[in-house]
Design a protein around this motif. Structure first.
Motif, PDB file in Angstrom:
ATOM      1  N   HIS A 292       1.458  12.398  18.516  1.00 22.47           N
ATOM      2  CA  HIS A 292       1.963  12.047  17.187  1.00 22.47           C
ATOM      3  C   HIS A 292       3.487  12.109  17.143  1.00 22.47           C
ATOM      4  CE1 HIS A 292      -2.146  12.199  16.194  1.00 22.47           C
ATOM      5  NE2 HIS A 292      -2.227  13.412  15.692  1.00 22.47           N
TER       6      HIS A 292
ATOM      7  N   MET B  28       5.608   9.080  18.041  1.00 29.44           N
ATOM      8  CA  MET B  28       5.793   8.004  17.067  1.00 29.44           C
ATOM      9  C   MET B  28       7.200   8.056  16.479  1.00 29.44           C
ATOM     10  SD  MET B  28       2.838   6.655  17.278  1.00 29.44           S
ATOM     11  CE  MET B  28       1.319   7.239  18.037  1.00 29.44           C
TER      12      MET B  28
ATOM     13  N   LEU C 237       3.945   2.868  11.984  1.00 29.88           N
ATOM     14  CA  LEU C 237       3.501   4.097  12.643  1.00 29.88           C
ATOM     15  C   LEU C 237       4.580   5.173  12.553  1.00 29.88           C
ATOM     16  CD1 LEU C 237       1.694   2.841  15.865  1.00 29.88           C
ATOM     17  CD2 LEU C 237       0.663   4.211  14.058  1.00 29.88           C
TER      18      LEU C 237
ATOM     19  N   ALA D  97       4.274   8.930  10.648  1.00 28.46           N
ATOM     20  CA  ALA D  97       4.211  10.120  11.499  1.00 28.46           C
ATOM     21  C   ALA D  97       4.705  11.407  10.841  1.00 28.46           C
ATOM     22  CB  ALA D  97       4.968   9.866  12.800  1.00 28.46           C
TER      23      ALA D  97
ATOM     24  N   LEU E 270      -2.703   9.864  19.296  1.00 32.07           N
ATOM     25  CA  LEU E 270      -3.083   8.711  18.493  1.00 32.07           C
ATOM     26  C   LEU E 270      -4.540   8.350  18.735  1.00 32.07           C
ATOM     27  CD1 LEU E 270      -2.341   6.380  16.588  1.00 32.07           C
ATOM     28  CD2 LEU E 270      -1.671   5.064  18.617  1.00 32.07           C
TER      29      LEU E 270
ATOM     30  N   SER F 258      -6.890  10.753  16.920  1.00 26.02           N
ATOM     31  CA  SER F 258      -6.915  10.545  15.476  1.00 26.02           C
ATOM     32  C   SER F 258      -7.741   9.319  15.114  1.00 26.02           C
ATOM     33  CB  SER F 258      -5.485  10.408  14.947  1.00 26.02           C
ATOM     34  OG  SER F 258      -5.482  10.185  13.560  1.00 26.02           O
TER      35      SER F 258
ATOM     36  N   PHE G 109      -3.125   7.847  10.442  1.00 27.03           N
ATOM     37  CA  PHE G 109      -3.084   6.812  11.472  1.00 27.03           C
ATOM     38  C   PHE G 109      -4.250   5.823  11.430  1.00 27.03           C
ATOM     39  CE2 PHE G 109      -0.194   9.790  14.011  1.00 27.03           C
ATOM     40  CZ  PHE G 109       0.947   9.113  13.584  1.00 27.03           C
TER      41      PHE G 109
END
Length: 286
Positions: free
Chosen positions: A78, A81, A94, A98, A112, A115, A125
């Motif tokens: 994450h 991002m 994105l 974040a 990612l 998620s 996300f």
């Protein structure tokens, strides 16, 4: 409570991971960031007999441009991002989402792919990849396939991933110069699950909205496209009347479930307020 005893296997390739899962069957689980799985293990909400560590599979790492797509490996954290230049350039929605994901400690470990595969309807996300019209690359015993985000999220924590399949990457159409994005959420405290959240990508031509994708989260069992709101905007200028019409369209787009903490009418009201703010930002940017 502690997790049940389990075996551990470190996979070096996608094929090794799939083979290990095939041997373990229903008793096997993939693990990467572990931000959802580890708490579930501790509470024995899940009790697999084998964990397959996919953190060392090189194919699942990295962000690169692939023709008209940006390929983001499933193991992309994450926090990446916020730091990856290609995401800032070609997938700015994105990057905008974040900072809202939980807290720094979780963003440093969460992935990612994890998620998106978990498909928590309150997560940022999954809704973002829906707004971006992304495609999900999946590997399984039958080979590779790509599934559009609109077909990937099926129901509460249910996706198009079949048992034993592995999410490999997320493919996102490259951001274009005539596009505008907006993201925000309403939560009681920063880092809490959102009461309602929304990501938007709009394309403009001569100040007219050529196309727009609006995706909400925390309003149902899956991330949700606001198609009636979108229809109220396409072909028009982003003015106050169009924004009001889009807000009204949410009555036909969203059906929040009843809950103890937020009544459906309140959640729908918050969605209208949030949509108005985000469309206003996009209108100013355009």
């Amino acid at each position: 409570m502690k997790a049940r005893a389990f075996s551990y296997f470190r996979a070096r390739t996608v094929e090794e991971a799939l083979d290990a899962h095939a041997r373990g069957g229903d008793e096997a689980r993939f693990i990467a960031g572990g931000q959802s799985l580890v708490p579930a293990l501790a509470l024995r909400l899940q009790a697999p007999r084998i964990l397959i560590d996919i953190n060392h599979i090189d194919e699942l790492r990295g962000v690169r441009r692939d023709g008209e797509w940006l390929r983001i490996g499933a193991l992309t954290r994450h926090c990446e991002m916020l730091s990856e230049p290609l995401i800032a350039e070609f997938a700015p929605l994105l990057r905008a989402a974040a900072p809202f994901v939980a807290h720094p400690a979780i963003r440093n470990r969460g992935t990612l792919g994890g998620s998106v595969a978990l498909a928590d309807p309150s997560s940022e996300f999954p809704a973002v990849v829906l707004a971006l019209d992304a495609e999900i690359e999946i590997a399984g015993a039958a080979g590779r396939r790509r599934v559009r985000a609109g077909d990937f999220f099926l129901d509460l924590f249910e996706t198009a991933l079949a048992p034993g399949e592995l999410l490999v990457a997320v493919h996102i159409p490259l951001f274009r110069s005539n596009q505008r994005i907006a993201f925000d959420e309403l939560a009681r405290r920063r880092g809490d699950y959102a009461l309602v959240g929304c990501g938007i990508v709009g394309s403009f031509e001569n100040d007219l909205i050529q196309d727009i994708r609006i995706a909400f989260f925390s309003v149902g069992n899956v991330p949700t496209r606001a198609r009636h709101a979108e229809a109220a905007l396409v072909g028009a200028r982003m003015d106050a009347d169009r924004i009001v019409a889009a807000q009204a369209g949410l009555d036909n787009d969203l059906a929040p479930a009843d809950s103890d903490d937020v009544p459906p009418a309140m959640r729908l009201h918050l969605a209208r307020v949030l949509l108005g703010r985000l469309l206003g930002r996009i209108g100013e940017a355009a």
